[in-house]
Design an enzyme around this catalytic site. Sequence first.
Site, mmCIF file in Angstrom:
data_model
loop_
_atom_site.group_PDB
_atom_site.id
_atom_site.type_symbol
_atom_site.label_atom_id
_atom_site.label_comp_id
_atom_site.label_asym_id
_atom_site.label_seq_id
_atom_site.Cartn_x
_atom_site.Cartn_y
_atom_site.Cartn_z
ATOM 1 C CG ASP A 46 14.371 4.149 38.354
ATOM 2 O OD1 ASP A 46 15.064 3.210 38.814
ATOM 3 O OD2 ASP A 46 13.677 4.892 39.061
ATOM 4 C CE1 TYR A 51 9.043 6.120 42.687
ATOM 5 C CE2 TYR A 51 9.765 5.397 40.542
ATOM 6 C CZ TYR A 51 10.065 5.861 41.799
ATOM 7 O OH TYR A 51 11.367 6.066 42.166
ATOM 8 C CE LYS A 81 13.946 2.869 42.220
ATOM 9 N NZ LYS A 81 12.998 3.584 41.374
ATOM 10 C CG HIS A 114 11.910 2.720 46.798
ATOM 11 N ND1 HIS A 114 10.791 2.741 46.010
ATOM 12 C CD2 HIS A 114 12.514 3.916 46.583
ATOM 13 C CE1 HIS A 114 10.732 3.880 45.346
ATOM 14 N NE2 HIS A 114 11.765 4.612 45.686
HETATM 15 N N1 NAP Z 1 15.033 5.788 44.507
HETATM 16 C C1 NAP Z 1 14.351 6.829 44.908
HETATM 17 O O1 NAP Z 1 14.027 6.997 46.092
HETATM 18 C C2 NAP Z 1 13.967 7.860 43.897
HETATM 19 C C3 NAP Z 1 13.546 9.133 44.334
HETATM 20 C C4 NAP Z 1 13.237 10.086 43.356
HETATM 21 C C5 NAP Z 1 13.339 9.765 42.022
HETATM 22 N N2 NAP Z 1 13.708 8.495 41.637
HETATM 23 C C6 NAP Z 1 13.788 8.108 40.207
HETATM 24 O O2 NAP Z 1 14.551 9.082 39.514
HETATM 25 C C7 NAP Z 1 13.783 9.647 38.466
HETATM 26 C C8 NAP Z 1 14.200 11.093 38.232
HETATM 27 O O3 NAP Z 1 14.073 11.864 39.384
HETATM 28 P P1 NAP Z 1 12.889 12.907 39.591
HETATM 29 O O4 NAP Z 1 11.698 12.469 38.844
HETATM 30 O O5 NAP Z 1 12.811 13.153 41.040
HETATM 31 O O6 NAP Z 1 13.409 14.245 39.007
HETATM 32 P P2 NAP Z 1 14.249 14.835 37.813
HETATM 33 O O7 NAP Z 1 14.408 13.873 36.713
HETATM 34 O O8 NAP Z 1 15.437 15.463 38.418
HETATM 35 O O9 NAP Z 1 13.293 16.038 37.373
HETATM 36 C C9 NAP Z 1 12.027 15.836 36.846
HETATM 37 C C10 NAP Z 1 11.438 17.200 36.573
HETATM 38 O O10 NAP Z 1 12.207 17.864 35.568
HETATM 39 C C11 NAP Z 1 11.361 18.256 34.488
HETATM 40 N N3 NAP Z 1 12.200 18.114 33.279
HETATM 41 C C12 NAP Z 1 12.605 16.959 32.712
HETATM 42 N N4 NAP Z 1 13.385 17.199 31.644
HETATM 43 C C13 NAP Z 1 13.476 18.545 31.532
HETATM 44 C C14 NAP Z 1 14.134 19.399 30.624
HETATM 45 N N5 NAP Z 1 14.882 18.917 29.624
HETATM 46 N N6 NAP Z 1 14.019 20.734 30.804
HETATM 47 C C15 NAP Z 1 13.279 21.230 31.824
HETATM 48 N N7 NAP Z 1 12.627 20.474 32.726
HETATM 49 C C16 NAP Z 1 12.720 19.131 32.585
HETATM 50 C C17 NAP Z 1 10.187 17.312 34.542
HETATM 51 O O11 NAP Z 1 9.020 17.889 34.030
HETATM 52 P P3 NAP Z 1 8.156 17.240 32.815
HETATM 53 O O12 NAP Z 1 7.864 15.802 33.165
HETATM 54 O O13 NAP Z 1 6.949 18.088 32.778
HETATM 55 O O14 NAP Z 1 9.039 17.367 31.598
HETATM 56 C C18 NAP Z 1 10.033 17.127 36.059
HETATM 57 O O15 NAP Z 1 9.349 18.231 36.628
HETATM 58 C C19 NAP Z 1 12.342 9.453 38.958
HETATM 59 O O16 NAP Z 1 11.395 9.627 37.953
HETATM 60 C C20 NAP Z 1 12.423 8.062 39.518
HETATM 61 O O17 NAP Z 1 12.401 7.107 38.480
HETATM 62 C C21 NAP Z 1 14.053 7.567 42.560
#
Ligand code: NAP
Length: 334
Positions: A46, A51, A81, A114
Amino acid sequence: MSLGKKVTLNTGVEIPQLGYGTWQSSPGEVSVGVFEALKAGYRHLDLAMIYGNQPEVAEGLKKAFAEIPGLKREDIFITSKLWNSQHDPKGVEAALDSCLAELELEYLDLYLVHFPVSFKTGDELFPLIAGSNEPDGDVEINDSISIVDTWRAMTKLPKSKARAVGVSNHTVEHLDALIKGTGVVPAADQVERHPLLQSKELVAYCKEKNIHITAYSAFGNNMIGVPLLVNRPEVKEIAEKVSKRIGSTATPAQVILAWSQVGGHSVIPKSVKTSRIIENFKEIELVPEEIEAIDALGKVPQRFNIPVIANKPRWNINIFGDEAEKNAPHKVII
Ligand SMILES: NC(=O)c1ccc[n+]([C@@H]2O[C@H](COP(=O)([O-])OP(=O)(O)OC[C@H]3O[C@@H](n4cnc5c(N)ncnc54)[C@H](OP(=O)(O)O)[C@@H]3O)[C@@H](O)[C@H]2O)c1
């Protein structure tokens, strides 16, 4: 090696349910992360232009094609996106072209709008309104481009460059407007979804219309400092019970990711740490009582990604109909 479960989009193409997220992955981290994710077995990435790391994602992809035996472009489902300042229908294909150029790819598997929000068109990613200063300024919202117009342009993109098109952060009302306005059903809606924001109405609507849901921020990632779900005692307790039942360790992250996929949704956890990338890819199955225990955590819905409160510069617009957005002067133009 199992490469994970897949589900079929309304285009007939399969999408792996477990993907790898790249938001907030810093330079120097994301190419390694992409490589490690592909090495661990992820086949769904993704990405997004906003980003700011797609050229580095391209480096990770090139390394993976060179070093992972047999890995080919067509083995990976790649999503990116269209950004808010690219909503003018006249510029949508050029935006896709520049996204592909950043990634050094010929095509995307899925290209998403997006946000249902149009900023002033142009090269500025966060164009500020006149007289407004960083970091507390407001972004200039363009109320003259409707989400239906942008969506129509997305539906006309050549399939050779975007195999499927969809949206992100769209509510039932927005999706309904797109379908009524163009007759074309988005392949997917990528939305914030986790145990604290289960979005049952949206899930039911998407099921009825055959719109695939991809859950982002499955761990409750946020920009307002609330602890991640993986660190909450109630989630740890459920993970301990699952571990006892299966006779090996199920981590809180694995439990949340398994819950996120119930119903055929995909989920795209982000990590830049190899051990967590591997941990997050390990599949576990939950039994109905465990699913219900997680469902019960979301009695009071909590959305984290609300641009009017979380973003700097601020987007002063009501997107989701949340209480926090009710005084915003702009609304989504349908
Ligand atoms: N469409 C949109 O508007 C939108 C918005 C937000 C996100 N997204 C997409 O969704 C993806 C995921 O969402 P997100 O990045 O917001 O958050 P997420 O995946 O819910 O959480 C990421 C956080 O969790 C930590 N983490 C990951 N695996 C872990 C584990 N096994 N144990 C403990 N902590 C862990 C990561 O730290 P470390 O990296 O230090 O491990 C980071 O701080 C994004 O990267 C992006 O591609 C899309």
